[in-house]
Design a protein around this motif. Structure first.
Motif, PDB file in Angstrom:
ATOM      1  N   TYR A  73       0.814  -1.208   0.000  1.00 41.85           N
ATOM      2  CA  TYR A  73       0.000   0.000   0.000  1.00 41.85           C
ATOM      3  C   TYR A  73       0.851   1.262   0.000  1.00 41.85           C
ATOM      4  N   VAL A  74       0.291   2.308  -0.563  1.00 43.40           N
ATOM      5  CA  VAL A  74       0.852   3.651  -0.442  1.00 43.40           C
ATOM      6  C   VAL A  74      -0.120   4.462   0.411  1.00 43.40           C
ATOM      7  N   ILE A  75       0.394   5.098   1.466  1.00 45.65           N
ATOM      8  CA  ILE A  75      -0.445   5.886   2.370  1.00 45.65           C
ATOM      9  C   ILE A  75      -0.564   7.307   1.826  1.00 45.65           C
ATOM     10  N   ILE A  76      -1.795   7.793   1.719  1.00 44.15           N
ATOM     11  CA  ILE A  76      -2.075   9.137   1.212  1.00 44.15           C
ATOM     12  C   ILE A  76      -2.656   9.977   2.352  1.00 44.15           C
ATOM     13  N   SER A  77      -2.054  11.144   2.605  1.00 48.91           N
ATOM     14  CA  SER A  77      -2.508  12.014   3.697  1.00 48.91           C
ATOM     15  C   SER A  77      -3.715  12.833   3.263  1.00 48.91           C
ATOM     16  N   PRO A  78      -4.495  13.346   4.226  1.00 46.63           N
ATOM     17  CA  PRO A  78      -5.641  14.205   3.877  1.00 46.63           C
ATOM     18  C   PRO A  78      -5.235  15.422   3.060  1.00 46.63           C
ATOM     19  N   ASP A  79      -4.073  16.019   3.358  1.00 46.69           N
ATOM     20  CA  ASP A  79      -3.615  17.189   2.592  1.00 46.69           C
ATOM     21  C   ASP A  79      -3.336  16.813   1.142  1.00 46.69           C
ATOM     22  N   GLU A  80      -2.745  15.650   0.922  1.00 42.23           N
ATOM     23  CA  GLU A  80      -2.455  15.196  -0.438  1.00 42.23           C
ATOM     24  C   GLU A  80      -3.743  14.914  -1.205  1.00 42.23           C
ATOM     25  N   ILE A  81      -4.747  14.391  -0.506  1.00 39.60           N
ATOM     26  CA  ILE A  81      -6.040  14.140  -1.139  1.00 39.60           C
ATOM     27  C   ILE A  81      -6.690  15.453  -1.537  1.00 39.60           C
ATOM     28  N   ASN A  82      -6.620  16.447  -0.647  1.00 39.66           N
ATOM     29  CA  ASN A  82      -7.219  17.752  -0.941  1.00 39.66           C
ATOM     30  C   ASN A  82      -6.553  18.422  -2.146  1.00 39.66           C
ATOM     31  N   GLU A  83      -5.245  18.272  -2.261  1.00 38.95           N
ATOM     32  CA  GLU A  83      -4.525  18.874  -3.381  1.00 38.95           C
ATOM     33  C   GLU A  83      -4.912  18.242  -4.718  1.00 38.95           C
ATOM     34  N   ALA A  84      -5.324  16.976  -4.674  1.00 40.59           N
ATOM     35  CA  ALA A  84      -5.661  16.263  -5.905  1.00 40.59           C
ATOM     36  C   ALA A  84      -7.091  16.520  -6.376  1.00 40.59           C
ATOM     37  N   TYR A  85      -7.903  17.179  -5.533  1.00 43.57           N
ATOM     38  CA  TYR A  85      -9.284  17.441  -5.932  1.00 43.57           C
ATOM     39  C   TYR A  85      -9.324  18.302  -7.195  1.00 43.57           C
ATOM     40  N   THR A 146     -16.664  18.252  -5.383  1.00 43.44           N
ATOM     41  CA  THR A 146     -15.219  18.005  -5.438  1.00 43.44           C
ATOM     42  C   THR A 146     -14.841  16.786  -6.282  1.00 43.44           C
ATOM     43  N   LYS A 147     -15.784  16.202  -7.014  1.00 42.03           N
ATOM     44  CA  LYS A 147     -15.478  15.047  -7.845  1.00 42.03           C
ATOM     45  C   LYS A 147     -15.788  15.342  -9.300  1.00 42.03           C
ATOM     46  N   GLN A 148     -14.855  15.006 -10.177  1.00 36.27           N
ATOM     47  CA  GLN A 148     -15.072  15.238 -11.601  1.00 36.27           C
ATOM     48  C   GLN A 148     -15.816  14.061 -12.222  1.00 36.27           C
ATOM     49  N   HIS A 149     -16.807  14.379 -13.060  1.00 35.03           N
ATOM     50  CA  HIS A 149     -17.616  13.351 -13.705  1.00 35.03           C
ATOM     51  C   HIS A 149     -17.612  13.543 -15.209  1.00 35.03           C
ATOM     52  N   LEU A 150     -17.677  12.428 -15.916  1.00 30.68           N
ATOM     53  CA  LEU A 150     -18.031  12.443 -17.327  1.00 30.68           C
ATOM     54  C   LEU A 150     -19.546  12.399 -17.381  1.00 30.68           C
ATOM     55  N   ALA A 151     -20.166  13.124 -18.303  1.00 32.10           N
ATOM     56  CA  ALA A 151     -21.624  13.206 -18.315  1.00 32.10           C
ATOM     57  C   ALA A 151     -22.147  13.309 -19.737  1.00 32.10           C
ATOM     58  N   ALA A 152     -23.383  12.842 -19.905  1.00 31.09           N
ATOM     59  CA  ALA A 152     -24.072  12.951 -21.193  1.00 31.09           C
ATOM     60  C   ALA A 152     -25.225  13.930 -21.032  1.00 31.09           C
ATOM     61  N   LEU A 153     -25.283  14.927 -21.907  1.00 34.14           N
ATOM     62  CA  LEU A 153     -26.371  15.903 -21.923  1.00 34.14           C
ATOM     63  C   LEU A 153     -27.390  15.413 -22.951  1.00 34.14           C
ATOM     64  N   ILE A 154     -28.568  15.006 -22.464  1.00 29.60           N
ATOM     65  CA  ILE A 154     -29.530  14.299 -23.311  1.00 29.60           C
ATOM     66  C   ILE A 154     -30.861  15.048 -23.336  1.00 29.60           C
ATOM     67  N   PRO A 155     -31.387  15.405 -24.515  1.00 32.51           N
ATOM     68  CA  PRO A 155     -32.728  15.996 -24.579  1.00 32.51           C
ATOM     69  C   PRO A 155     -33.775  14.927 -24.307  1.00 32.51           C
ATOM     70  N   SER A 156     -34.759  15.273 -23.460  1.00 31.58           N
ATOM     71  CA  SER A 156     -35.811  14.319 -23.108  1.00 31.58           C
ATOM     72  C   SER A 156     -37.111  15.091 -22.927  1.00 31.58           C
ATOM     73  N   GLY A 157     -37.946  15.135 -23.976  1.00 35.17           N
ATOM     74  CA  GLY A 157     -39.181  15.908 -23.919  1.00 35.17           C
ATOM     75  C   GLY A 157     -38.863  17.382 -23.778  1.00 35.17           C
ATOM     76  N   ASP A 158     -39.451  18.012 -22.754  1.00 36.66           N
ATOM     77  CA  ASP A 158     -39.209  19.433 -22.519  1.00 36.66           C
ATOM     78  C   ASP A 158     -37.901  19.694 -21.786  1.00 36.66           C
ATOM     79  N   ALA A 159     -37.270  18.655 -21.305  1.00 34.61           N
ATOM     80  CA  ALA A 159     -36.106  18.829 -20.424  1.00 34.61           C
ATOM     81  C   ALA A 159     -34.809  18.422 -21.104  1.00 34.61           C
ATOM     82  N   LEU A 160     -33.728  18.967 -20.561  1.00 37.48           N
ATOM     83  CA  LEU A 160     -32.397  18.440 -20.811  1.00 37.48           C
ATOM     84  C   LEU A 160     -31.998  17.655 -19.566  1.00 37.48           C
ATOM     85  N   VAL A 161     -31.492  16.460 -19.762  1.00 40.06           N
ATOM     86  CA  VAL A 161     -31.093  15.605 -18.645  1.00 40.06           C
ATOM     87  C   VAL A 161     -29.582  15.452 -18.663  1.00 40.06           C
ATOM     88  N   LEU A 162     -28.959  15.671 -17.508  1.00 36.70           N
ATOM     89  CA  LEU A 162     -27.529  15.430 -17.367  1.00 36.70           C
ATOM     90  C   LEU A 162     -27.368  14.062 -16.719  1.00 36.70           C
TER      91      LEU A 162
END
Length: 327
Positions: A73-85, A146-162
């Motif tokens: 294992y590699v131990i990751i500190s809270p500060d290192e996790i925050n920097e990677a956000y 704080t989390k990056q996502h891949l997303a699809a923007l989809i038209p659905s009737g009157d709405a756009l759905v992410l």
């Protein structure tokens, strides 16, 4: 019922920005089974257990590690996790438009409704209608909590759905599966087989109506619960409550406690609240102890003086008797 806006930002494609807000598009209707001790009907809670020793450990002794090899294992500190956000941009940045049929359903994970805000309705409608006419969906990146996502923007009737998507490396390959090839000649059906299959599918075809599909397991369990309630087959479960310490005239400022918990972050709010209360309790217990000691001290002195007075009176009484006999 109006839903709460969980995120505000903008859809961005080219130089166009559409101010929008996100709303959850789903709700959890699954049955939540609580764990109970069958002997006493006491609630069974979660504990931090060391898997090797079987002993409970303190929160402060837990660190986060990433396994890079078996047992290593590699131990990751809270500060290192925050920097990677990832950097929060409040933008749904469309990187590409693709044909809707190109994206397999297996990549779609969690939908959100997109609502136009701040007079962005006209541009919202323009994007939605154009995508519908062209049969396109947008592939975008967005940062939520704080989390990056891949997303699809989809038209659905009157709405756009992410619809949040799984990243490419999160979907398993089909290579290890024994699947019939779409081009294999020995898998091609005969004309009669193909005809009958088409007739069967046509016979079973219809319009999509979500109200026609129910969670039969949930309905069966809830019907069972209702029958048992009517028959009086229930158990009383009492949540254990910690004994409230006595503070005399002092009262815990709950608002201040909650504020202090929230300042520590949402992920540790509940744990910090417990620590904050412990820190706040110590001086109050000491103060209460000093007050109790202060009350007991005069009482002891008074009892000592009373005992001395009784002894003196008794001695004087005996002395007076001797004098009377001598006289």
């Amino acid at each position: 019922m109006a839903t709460r806006t969980i995120w505000k930002g903008a859809i961005s494609f080219g130089l166009v920005h559409i101010p929008v807000g996100l709303h959850t598009a789903t709700k959890d209707s699954s049955i939540d089974f609580d764990w109970l001790d069958r002997r006493t009907m006491d609630p069974v809670g979660y504990k931090r257990i060391n898997k090797r020793t079987g002993k409970e450990i303190d929160r402060d002794d837990i660190v986060k590690g990433v396994e890079y090899e078996d047992g290593q294992y590699v131990i990751i500190s809270p500060d290192e996790i925050n920097e990677a956000y990832p950097r929060t941009t409040q933008t749904i940045e469309i990187e590409r438009f693709v044909d809707a049929a190109e994206v397999p359903f297996v990549y779609l994970e969690r939908p959100y409704y997109i609502e136009p805000i701040n007079k962005g309705h006209k541009v919202y409608a323009l994007l939605r209608d154009t995508m519908t006419q062209m049969g396109k969906i947008g592939i975008a990146k967005v940062v939520i909590q704080t989390k990056q996502h891949l997303a699809a923007l989809i038209p659905s009737g009157d709405a756009l759905v992410l619809n949040l998507m799984r990243w490419g490396d999160e979907v398993k390959s089909l290579e290890d599966l024994d699947l019939p090839s779409a081009n294999a000649k020995n898998m091609r059906p005969s004309a009669s087989e193909s005809k009958m299959a088409k007739m069967l599918i046509e016979d079973m075809s219809g319009h999509w109506d979500p109200e026609e599909f129910k969670d039969e397991f949930r309905e069966a369990i809830m019907e069972l619960v209702e029958r048992k309630v009517k028959a009086g087959k229930t158990e009383a479960v009492i949540e254990p409550q910690e004994e409230a310490p006595s503070y005399g005239g002092n009262v815990i400022d709950l608002t201040d406690l909650l504020k202090r918990s929230l300042k520590g972050g949402a992920r540790r709010g509940a744990e910090d609240a417990g620590d904050a209360q412990d820190d706040e309790d110590k001086p109050r217990r000491k103060t209460a102890a000093r007050k109790t000691a202060a009350k007991k001290a005069p009482a002891k002195k008074a009892a000592a003086r009373k005992s001395t007075a009784k002894a003196a009176a008794k001695s004087a009484s005996k002395s007076g008797g001797r004098h009377r006999k001598a006289a």
